[in-house]
Design a protein around this motif. Structure first.
Motif, PDB file in Angstrom:
ATOM      1  N   MET A 186       0.824  -1.209   0.000  1.00 53.96           N
ATOM      2  CA  MET A 186       0.000   0.000   0.000  1.00 53.96           C
ATOM      3  C   MET A 186       0.861   1.263   0.000  1.00 53.96           C
ATOM      4  O   MET A 186       0.618   2.198  -0.781  1.00 53.96           O
ATOM      5  CB  MET A 186      -0.942  -0.005   1.205  1.00 53.96           C
ATOM      6  N   TYR A 187       1.882   1.302   0.868  1.00 53.90           N
ATOM      7  CA  TYR A 187       2.669   2.539   0.900  1.00 53.90           C
ATOM      8  C   TYR A 187       3.565   2.644  -0.335  1.00 53.90           C
ATOM      9  O   TYR A 187       3.891   3.750  -0.771  1.00 53.90           O
ATOM     10  CB  TYR A 187       3.459   2.665   2.202  1.00 53.90           C
ATOM     11  N   THR A 188       3.934   1.500  -0.936  1.00 57.37           N
ATOM     12  CA  THR A 188       4.692   1.564  -2.181  1.00 57.37           C
ATOM     13  C   THR A 188       3.845   2.122  -3.312  1.00 57.37           C
ATOM     14  O   THR A 188       4.295   2.975  -4.091  1.00 57.37           O
ATOM     15  CB  THR A 188       5.216   0.168  -2.545  1.00 57.37           C
ATOM     16  N   TYR A 245       3.347   5.932  -2.687  1.00 56.62           N
ATOM     17  CA  TYR A 245       4.505   6.729  -3.085  1.00 56.62           C
ATOM     18  C   TYR A 245       4.637   6.783  -4.603  1.00 56.62           C
ATOM     19  O   TYR A 245       4.988   7.827  -5.173  1.00 56.62           O
ATOM     20  CB  TYR A 245       5.780   6.145  -2.474  1.00 56.62           C
ATOM     21  N   SER A 246       4.349   5.673  -5.269  1.00 63.66           N
ATOM     22  CA  SER A 246       4.485   5.638  -6.729  1.00 63.66           C
ATOM     23  C   SER A 246       3.485   6.566  -7.404  1.00 63.66           C
ATOM     24  O   SER A 246       3.840   7.327  -8.315  1.00 63.66           O
ATOM     25  CB  SER A 246       4.301   4.199  -7.236  1.00 63.66           C
ATOM     26  N   SER A 247       2.222   6.505  -6.968  1.00 61.34           N
ATOM     27  CA  SER A 247       1.207   7.373  -7.562  1.00 61.34           C
ATOM     28  C   SER A 247       1.512   8.846  -7.287  1.00 61.34           C
ATOM     29  O   SER A 247       1.345   9.709  -8.163  1.00 61.34           O
ATOM     30  CB  SER A 247      -0.177   7.000  -7.039  1.00 61.34           C
ATOM     31  N   SER A 248       1.966   9.151  -6.067  1.00 64.62           N
ATOM     32  CA  SER A 248       2.346  10.525  -5.755  1.00 64.62           C
ATOM     33  C   SER A 248       3.504  10.995  -6.629  1.00 64.62           C
ATOM     34  O   SER A 248       3.534  12.139  -7.093  1.00 64.62           O
ATOM     35  CB  SER A 248       2.733  10.649  -4.275  1.00 64.62           C
ATOM     36  N   LEU A 249       4.455  10.086  -6.861  1.00 66.42           N
ATOM     37  CA  LEU A 249       5.608  10.433  -7.686  1.00 66.42           C
ATOM     38  C   LEU A 249       5.178  10.786  -9.106  1.00 66.42           C
ATOM     39  O   LEU A 249       5.650  11.767  -9.691  1.00 66.42           O
ATOM     40  CB  LEU A 249       6.598   9.267  -7.695  1.00 66.42           C
ATOM     41  N   VAL A 250       4.254  10.000  -9.671  1.00 65.77           N
ATOM     42  CA  VAL A 250       3.783  10.264 -11.029  1.00 65.77           C
ATOM     43  C   VAL A 250       3.067  11.612 -11.108  1.00 65.77           C
ATOM     44  O   VAL A 250       3.320  12.434 -12.002  1.00 65.77           O
ATOM     45  CB  VAL A 250       2.859   9.128 -11.510  1.00 65.77           C
ATOM     46  N   MET A 251       2.159  11.864 -10.169  1.00 65.42           N
ATOM     47  CA  MET A 251       1.404  13.110 -10.172  1.00 65.42           C
ATOM     48  C   MET A 251       2.314  14.318 -10.003  1.00 65.42           C
ATOM     49  O   MET A 251       2.134  15.363 -10.656  1.00 65.42           O
ATOM     50  CB  MET A 251       0.354  13.083  -9.067  1.00 65.42           C
ATOM     51  N   LEU A 252       3.303  14.208  -9.146  1.00 62.84           N
ATOM     52  CA  LEU A 252       4.214  15.326  -8.924  1.00 62.84           C
ATOM     53  C   LEU A 252       5.092  15.590 -10.141  1.00 62.84           C
ATOM     54  O   LEU A 252       5.395  16.744 -10.457  1.00 62.84           O
ATOM     55  CB  LEU A 252       5.075  15.051  -7.691  1.00 62.84           C
ATOM     56  N   LEU A 253       5.494  14.531 -10.840  1.00 63.18           N
ATOM     57  CA  LEU A 253       6.274  14.715 -12.058  1.00 63.18           C
ATOM     58  C   LEU A 253       5.445  15.425 -13.134  1.00 63.18           C
ATOM     59  O   LEU A 253       5.954  16.291 -13.855  1.00 63.18           O
ATOM     60  CB  LEU A 253       6.769  13.357 -12.572  1.00 63.18           C
ATOM     61  N   VAL A 254       4.175  15.062 -13.236  1.00 65.31           N
ATOM     62  CA  VAL A 254       3.290  15.732 -14.189  1.00 65.31           C
ATOM     63  C   VAL A 254       3.129  17.205 -13.810  1.00 65.31           C
ATOM     64  O   VAL A 254       3.215  18.104 -14.666  1.00 65.31           O
ATOM     65  CB  VAL A 254       1.929  15.024 -14.249  1.00 65.31           C
ATOM     66  N   ALA A 255       2.897  17.465 -12.521  1.00 66.85           N
ATOM     67  CA  ALA A 255       2.718  18.848 -12.069  1.00 66.85           C
ATOM     68  C   ALA A 255       3.977  19.677 -12.310  1.00 66.85           C
ATOM     69  O   ALA A 255       3.913  20.835 -12.769  1.00 66.85           O
ATOM     70  CB  ALA A 255       2.348  18.861 -10.582  1.00 66.85           C
ATOM     71  N   LEU A 256       5.143  19.098 -12.042  1.00 62.66           N
ATOM     72  CA  LEU A 256       6.396  19.815 -12.262  1.00 62.66           C
ATOM     73  C   LEU A 256       6.612  20.090 -13.750  1.00 62.66           C
ATOM     74  O   LEU A 256       7.071  21.175 -14.132  1.00 62.66           O
ATOM     75  CB  LEU A 256       7.560  19.000 -11.693  1.00 62.66           C
ATOM     76  N   SER A 257       6.259  19.127 -14.593  1.00 61.14           N
ATOM     77  CA  SER A 257       6.411  19.312 -16.036  1.00 61.14           C
ATOM     78  C   SER A 257       5.511  20.434 -16.545  1.00 61.14           C
ATOM     79  O   SER A 257       5.915  21.230 -17.405  1.00 61.14           O
ATOM     80  CB  SER A 257       6.077  18.006 -16.769  1.00 61.14           C
ATOM     81  N   VAL A 258       4.286  20.518 -16.003  1.00 64.05           N
ATOM     82  CA  VAL A 258       3.360  21.567 -16.422  1.00 64.05           C
ATOM     83  C   VAL A 258       3.921  22.942 -16.067  1.00 64.05           C
ATOM     84  O   VAL A 258       3.910  23.875 -16.888  1.00 64.05           O
ATOM     85  CB  VAL A 258       1.983  21.353 -15.778  1.00 64.05           C
ATOM     86  N   ALA A 310      10.036  10.607  -2.147  1.00 61.63           N
ATOM     87  CA  ALA A 310       9.552   9.316  -2.630  1.00 61.63           C
ATOM     88  C   ALA A 310      10.697   8.462  -3.151  1.00 61.63           C
ATOM     89  O   ALA A 310      10.784   7.263  -2.852  1.00 61.63           O
ATOM     90  CB  ALA A 310       8.500   9.535  -3.718  1.00 61.63           C
ATOM     91  N   LEU A 311      11.593   9.062  -3.928  1.00 62.56           N
ATOM     92  CA  LEU A 311      12.721   8.303  -4.459  1.00 62.56           C
ATOM     93  C   LEU A 311      13.634   7.801  -3.353  1.00 62.56           C
ATOM     94  O   LEU A 311      14.122   6.662  -3.405  1.00 62.56           O
ATOM     95  CB  LEU A 311      13.518   9.187  -5.433  1.00 62.56           C
ATOM     96  N   SER A 312      13.881   8.623  -2.342  1.00 62.47           N
ATOM     97  CA  SER A 312      14.748   8.194  -1.240  1.00 62.47           C
ATOM     98  C   SER A 312      14.141   7.023  -0.482  1.00 62.47           C
ATOM     99  O   SER A 312      14.871   6.152   0.014  1.00 62.47           O
ATOM    100  CB  SER A 312      15.015   9.363  -0.294  1.00 62.47           C
ATOM    101  N   ASN A 313      12.822   6.979  -0.394  1.00 60.44           N
ATOM    102  CA  ASN A 313      12.177   5.856   0.275  1.00 60.44           C
ATOM    103  C   ASN A 313      12.392   4.566  -0.512  1.00 60.44           C
ATOM    104  O   ASN A 313      12.691   3.513   0.065  1.00 60.44           O
ATOM    105  CB  ASN A 313      10.686   6.139   0.430  1.00 60.44           C
TER     106      ASN A 313
END
Length: 357
Positions: A133-135, A138-151, A177-180
């Motif tokens: 669950m926590y993996t 973190y993965s879904s949060s990582l994807v959303m944050l990458l999209v937001a940063l790209s925008v 997230a990556l450090s985790n």
């Protein structure tokens, strides 16, 4: 007893992933120390007076001294089992004319392990599900944050002090997230004790990086609040100078606290891989600043996806692309041209410098 070891080590690995039990390398280290002590003691015993009967034995979990036929030998439960279950006990073997008997009572019952107990199996499954669950989280949060940063990086009109701060905050979440993931890969990648020893310095550096990413994330949350507060309190200020100060606070202050924590751990609590914080006073070097910097912010949604300015730029790009792809539809063109006319409220939000959220 040998059949007891694999499921216990699997349980230790899964449980430590959510902070429930000692780290697997610590358990294996204790087991190796007991083995070395046992083999050394048995060698000295044989050198002094070889005794007839049952020779001393290391059965991969417990040490059995030499014994004469007809005697019953009692030994304490292995120390690594005590680390896992926190319960003392004893196990026995008889020295018969044909050699050692089987261990009795069953080690799992004597030492409080209950490997075949359904509750233990359910606990193991629960820990694995929690790790999944926590993996996934973190993965879904990582994807959303990458999209937001790209925008925010893609549209030049969105480049301003406020959005620069948002971008730094997104980066801090991404690094967290990556450090985790890196921490889990290093700490739980191998069950071999030699691996634990070979990577001891490396895993400490990973833990330092992990703690730094956590502190930097909270520091940038604090910077977000400070920036909004500054806009409300100070009418005229140099945003460029303030941005430099915010960057120093967001990335620099965590480095100071984490470095202090690492030096203190090295001299006062250099235990294992620094992944277990038994000394509360040392842990407060990191936990204290984190508590001070905590603020309730829905970062990616509030500052990007629900941002009217961002939505307006995305809509403009979408309309431009649609007009280039479908130039032969006059009805659609009329609807688009009427749709691109912004309302006075939208025009007031169009300036990055003056908007707050």
């Amino acid at each position: 007893m040998r059949a007891l070891l694999p499921p216990l080590l699997l349980l230790a690995c899964a449980a430590h992933a959510v902070g429930a039990l000692p780290r697997l390398c610590a358990v294996l280290q204790v087991l190796r120390e007991e083995r070395d002590q046992c083999l050394q003691g048995l060698a000295e015993e044989r050198a002094r007076h070889p005794a007839p009967g049952c020779q001393g034995l290391w059965d991969n979990t417990s040490c059995w001294p030499s014994s004469a036929p007809g005697q019953t030998v009692e030994v304490a439960c292995p120390r690594f089992l005590w680390m896992l279950v926190g319960r003392n006990g004893s196990i026995f073997r008889n020295c018969t004319p044909g050699g050692w008997s089987e261990t009795f009572p069953r080690p799992d019952l004597a030492c409080g392990v209950h490997v075949n107990d359904s509750s233990n199996e359910k606990r193991y499954e629960y820990l694995l599900k929690l790790k999944v669950m926590y993996t996934v989280g973190y993965s879904s949060s990582l994807v959303m944050l990458l999209v937001a940063l790209s925008v925010l990086c893609a549209f030049r009109k969105l480049h301003c002090t406020r959005n620069y701060i948002h971008m730094h905050l997104f980066v801090s979440f991404i690094l967290r997230a990556l450090s985790n993931f890196i921490k889990d890969a290093v700490l739980f990648s191998d069950d071999d004790v030699a691996h634990c020893d070979a990577h001891r310095v490396g895993c400490k550096l990973v833990m330092v990086f992990f703690q730094y990413c956590i502190m930097a994330n909270y520091s940038w949350l604090l910077v977000e609040g400070l920036y909004l507060h500054t806009l409300l309190i100070i009418s005229f200020f140099s945003e460029r100078k303030w941005l430099q100060g915010f960057i120093a606070l967001g990335w620099g202050s965590p480095a100071i606290f984490v470095a202090s924590w690492a030096v203190t751990r090295h001299f006062l609590e250099d235990v294992g891989c620094w992944d277990i914080n038994a000394n509360a006073s040392i842990w407060w070097i990191i936990r204290g600043p984190v508590i001070v910097s905590v603020l309730g912010l829905v970062v990616a949604v509030l500052y990007c996806f629900l941002n009217g300015e961002v939505q307006l730029e995305v809509q403009k790009k979408w309309r431009q692309w649609h007009l280039r792809e479908f130039p032969l539809h006059p009805v659609a063109l009329g609807s688009f041209s009427s749709g691109t006319k912004a309302s006075p409220s939208e025009q007031s939000r169009g300036t990055c410098r003056t908007s707050v959220i």
